[in-house]
Design an enzyme around this catalytic site. Structure first.
Site: not given
Length: 896
Positions: A21-23, A26, A41, A134
């Site tokens: 994902g953007g951050m 995983v 992560k 989110d």
């Protein structure tokens, strides 16, 4: 560059990529030390050199590691290897909620099950000021053990009193700044889109969108472009769920609509508002579906349950939370219950909310003058009286755990009655007037008793009936007079009760168990307490009175410990002795009446029942006696804490002067024939008789030697001053005794039988005694010679009490069971004769039930033409019963 299988981050060996994902990226990995599979992560390589992001990742890890909840993905470790920061989490086997919804909507029972789990996790995080921001189906994983919330990458957390963003690429910037939106667009709240501050209600909006999608299989806000989706969120409501799923309960629809309110102030203010209702629905969809199919008039109570049930919110988590939240509640709803039309609430109000929170029971006197148990369903505007409960003792009735039966006392018996209809069933003889009861799920009733041959502990009896067995013992060293107002805790074994003592500092609420003699003091209080369960039934709140303020304090029913600070719930709540005027259900429905509930007023009436005006100010008067010259009135009056003292009212000036100041209870007022002294009873281990100058001067005189456990209560003083007539013995079987006021003053029995005798009154010439007895099977008024010489005459014909003589001895007055003042002409020459009693007027006396068998609530002027009545306050001065659904959310609590 991405990690490959076989790469290592410290002791963790990468096995495969899971997602990105953007951050973060995983990976599935193996902990080589513990040989367990974990999820890791890692910050993407292109962001790994940004120190502020590394700091936020670490801060996020520290924040979520403080949370521990079975429905939030557990955080195991945090590390840095080869310039890369990473988090190590619980590896979850299952599918995301998003993947499941791709196949269509969830069945309603499954939806509710997941909603409960999400709500518990969400509430726990919000309590720690962790806001997800989110929340979406892709961040909720469905596993064999239930849901797991993950990915707190955009979380906002309170640190040192301020809210701080964690791991966000853009921080509260406009939507166009850096081309990035904080969150996932279709689940974002309007305030996020408008760059306004986010809080718990922001997550609730997102949960509403998730919940909508779980029920319909479609997103709540859709559009052909980002701009059209934003416009839908800011300006429009999604199509009604019922148009897509017709069998969806309407209460569920309302919950979702409130979640999706555009203004945060119009949403649920916390996950608490949703979790309790889910707790109320242990059968989930089956019950909700039943509510949907039920007729509207039957659906409302279930509606409240479902209403706060299904709107429980989710929180996404990459962290571990195993935190038990404080009790959640459904939406706040307030309304009032008034007494029956042309009727009134009982002076000693019996108020009890059913365990399921759907009905309120109370004692009230109807337009016909009969005092009965009344039941009001919360989905109805009308209350109904329960036939068979006439003459109910006004001290609190109590419910069976399934909310089908009400336990109450009347006529010296403990009884139960089914609210659906049918005659009452006698369970046992009560050792004294019943003061509160509790009924557990194993079919055992525990009840309190005031009096009954001395100090009384609690008793137990099977709900099917039997012989009462004592289970607690009063502590004479602490001046305890009775144990009463029992309340079972959720385990059905432990219970609370109030110890009533002649010493105010020893009036307290205790906790004990059915199989234990040990007890634990919880609070000092002159009235009983109630327990309101939380999400965990064994962790809730204790409700009790502090003076006239209803207070609540967190209570661990497992440890029997109070925690945190007590906080006020309602002001000026009434009580009498140990019976407080409040009650709470298992699901947070609270009812109370303000302190005016037992207020009364002394009012003069003529023989036709016409009011001649009040005498003195209103108060909490119990019994009264008119001075021989008719210029003063002695009364016993209760303060806010239920303490009774003797006061003297000077009628010409309407001035009240307090006569007694001891901490014990004083009542049963009797004038000496010359008006110079007042005799009264005092509670002190037993009950003893005292006398004091009516002017208030000098010391009190104790009239009888102390007899622990024995009740001695004055009833009348002969006109020649030679004899004091009093009751002696138990509360249920007292006898009439005489105390000579001259010579050796050795008391002797006047009337001693196996029956109840009380309220003895000398005739003006001192040759006769009027009294009440139950020898006929009900309380009737009789007359016998004095001294006792055999022979007696029954005056009342349909029951009666509180006999009073006219000044010339030619008329005898009494009160009928339906509250009418009766008069019977009498003569004594050549033999005693009594005429047929005639009703004068409806008395509307304050106080009914057992108290009317002991004390006098009216007095007669010497000429028999005027009557001073202790009357119940008019309805305009007697507050209604206040009912609050979700009481906990209606108050301001201190931070624990």
């Amino acid at each position: 560059m991405p990690l490959a299988a076989g790469d290592k981050l410290g002791p963790y060996e990468i096995l495969a990529a899971i997602g990105a994902g953007g951050m973060g990226e995983v990976y599935r990995a193996r902990d080589t030390r513990l040989d367990r599979i974990v999820a890791i992560k890692v910050l993407p390589a292109e962001l790994a050199d940004r120190p502020e992001l590394r700091q936020r990742l670490e801060r996020e890890a520290r924040a979520v590691s403080s949370l521990n909840h079975p429905h939030i993905c557990t955080l195991y470790d945090i590390g840095r290897e080869n310039g890369r920061d990473f988090l190590v989490m619980e590896y979850l086997e299952g599918e995301t909620l998003g993947a499941r919804l791709a196949r269509g909507p969830l069945e309603f029972p499954v939806l509710l099950e997941y909603a409960v789990q999400i709500a518990e996790a969400l509430g726990a995080a919000h309590r720690r000021e962790v806001f997800h921001r989110d929340l979406k189906p892709g961040n909720i994983t469905l596993t064999k053990s239930g849901v797991k919330l993950l990915d707190f990458g955009l979380a906002k957390i309170g640190i040192e009193g301020r809210l701080t963003d964690l791991t966000a690429v853009t921080l509260e910037k406009s939507l166009t700044a850096e081309g990035t939106i904080l969150g996932t667009l279709q689940y974002m709240a309007p305030e996020q889109l408008e760059s306004r501050p986010a809080d718990a209600r922001t997550d609730l909006f997102a949960f509403g969108a998730v919940l909508y999608e779980m029920a319909t299989g479609k997103k709540a806000f859709e559009g052909r472009s980002q701009a059209s989706v934003i416009a839908a969120i800011l300006e429009r409501q999604p199509p009604p769920i019922a148009t897509l799923q017709p069998l969806t309960p309407p209460e569920f629809e309302r919950i979702v609509q409130r979640c999706l309110a555009k203004d945060p102030e119009d949403r649920w203010h916390s996950a608490r508002d949703l979790a309790t209702a889910l707790k109320w629905l242990p059968e989930g969809g089956a019950r909700a579906a039943a509510a949907s199919a039920a007729p509207p008039q039957l659906r409302r109570p279930i509606g409240w349950i479902a209403a706060a049930a299904v709107a429980t919110l989710g929180l996404l988590g990459l962290s571990a939370l195993h935190f038990r939240e404080s009790p959640p509640e459904p939406p706040v709803v307030r309304f009032s219950i008034s007494p029956p039309e042309k009727g009134r609430f009982s002076a000693g109000l019996s108020l009890s909310v059913s365990p399921n929170g759907r009905q309120v029971a109370y004692t009230a006197t109807g337009a016909d003058g009969r005092t009965m148990v009344w039941v009001r369903s919360l989905d109805s505007r009308e209350a109904r009286a329960l036939p068979g409960t006439e003459g109910v003792n006004p001290n609190p009735s109590f419910w069976s755990p399934d909310s089908r039966f009400i336990g109450f006392s009347a006529g010296g018996k403990l009884k139960k009655i089914e609210i659906a209809g049918g005659p009452p069933q006698t369970l046992c003889d009560a050792p004294g007037p019943v003061v509160g009861g509790a009924w557990n799920r194993e079919g055992l009733i525990v009840f309190g008793s005031a009096g009954g041959g001395g100090a009384q502990g609690l008793y137990k009896v099977p709900a099917a009936g039997g012989s009462p067995v004592p289970i607690t013992e009063v502590d004479a060293s602490r001046g305890e007079r009775s144990h009463n107002m029992p309340v079972f805790l959720p385990d059905g074994r432990h219970f609370l009760y109030c110890a009533f003592s002649a010493q105010p500092e020893n009036r307290a609420v205790y906790a004990t168990a059915l199989d234990s003699k040990d007890r634990k003091r919880l609070i000092t209080s002159s009235g009983g307490a109630a327990y309101s369960p939380g999400v965990d039934p064994m962790k809730g709140h204790l409700l009790f009175l502090r003076d006239a303020t209803l207070m609540a304090q967190s209570f661990d029913a497992t440890k029997l410990e109070l925690t945190g600070e007590a906080f006020p719930v309602a002001e000026q709540v009434g009580s009498f002795i140990s019976a407080p005027f409040f009650s709470v259900s298992e699901n947070g429905v609270l009812a109370w009446q303000a302190g005016g509930g037992q207020n009364s007023r002394l009012v003069w009436f003529d023989r036709e029942g016409k009011s001649l005006g009040p005498a003195g100010p209103p108060g909490k008067y119990q019994d009264l006696a008119l001075s021989p010259d008719g210029t003063r009135v002695a009364v016993s009056q209760a303060d806010q804490g239920g303490n009774l003292d003797v006061w003297v009212l000077e009628l010409s000036r309407e001035a009240l002067t307090r006569l007694t100041f001891a901490p014990g209870q004083e009542w049963d007022v009797v004038w000496s024939p010359d008006g110079s002294r007042i005799a009264f009873s005092r509670l002190e281990g037993g009950t003893n008789i005292y006398a004091k100058a009516s002017s208030g001067a000098g010391e009190e005189e104790r009239m009888l030697p102390p007899e622990p456990g024995v009740q001695n209560r004055p009833k009348d003083w002969s006109r020649d001053g030679r004899y004091l007539l009093y009751t002696r013995g138990g509360a249920e079987r007292p006898d009439l005794w005489v105390l000579p006021m001259t010579g050796d003053r050795k008391p002797f029995p006047y009337l001693q039988t196996q029956f109840f005798e009380s309220q003895g009154q000398f005739s003006p010439d001192g040759k006769w005694v009027a009294y009440i007895s139950e020898e006929s099977g009900r309380y009737e008024v009789f007359v016998q010679p004095f001294p006792a010489a055999g022979g007696k005459w029954q005056i009342s014909t349909g029951g009666g009490g509180q006999p009073r003589w006219r000044g010339d001895g030619k008329e005898l007055f009494f009160v009928s069971p339906d509250g009418k003042l009766m008069a019977a002409e009498v003569s004594a020459a050549p033999t005693f004769k009594a005429g047929v009693p005639k009703a004068l007027f409806q008395a509307h006396l304050a106080g009914t039930g057992a108290g009317s068998r002991y004390v006098f609530r009216y007095a007669v002027a010497a000429d028999g033409k005027r009557f001073l009545m202790n009357t119940q306050e008019e309805q305009t001065d007697s507050p209604p019963i206040t009912v609050v659904l979700n009481w906990l959310r209606s108050v301001t609590r201190p931070r624990q």
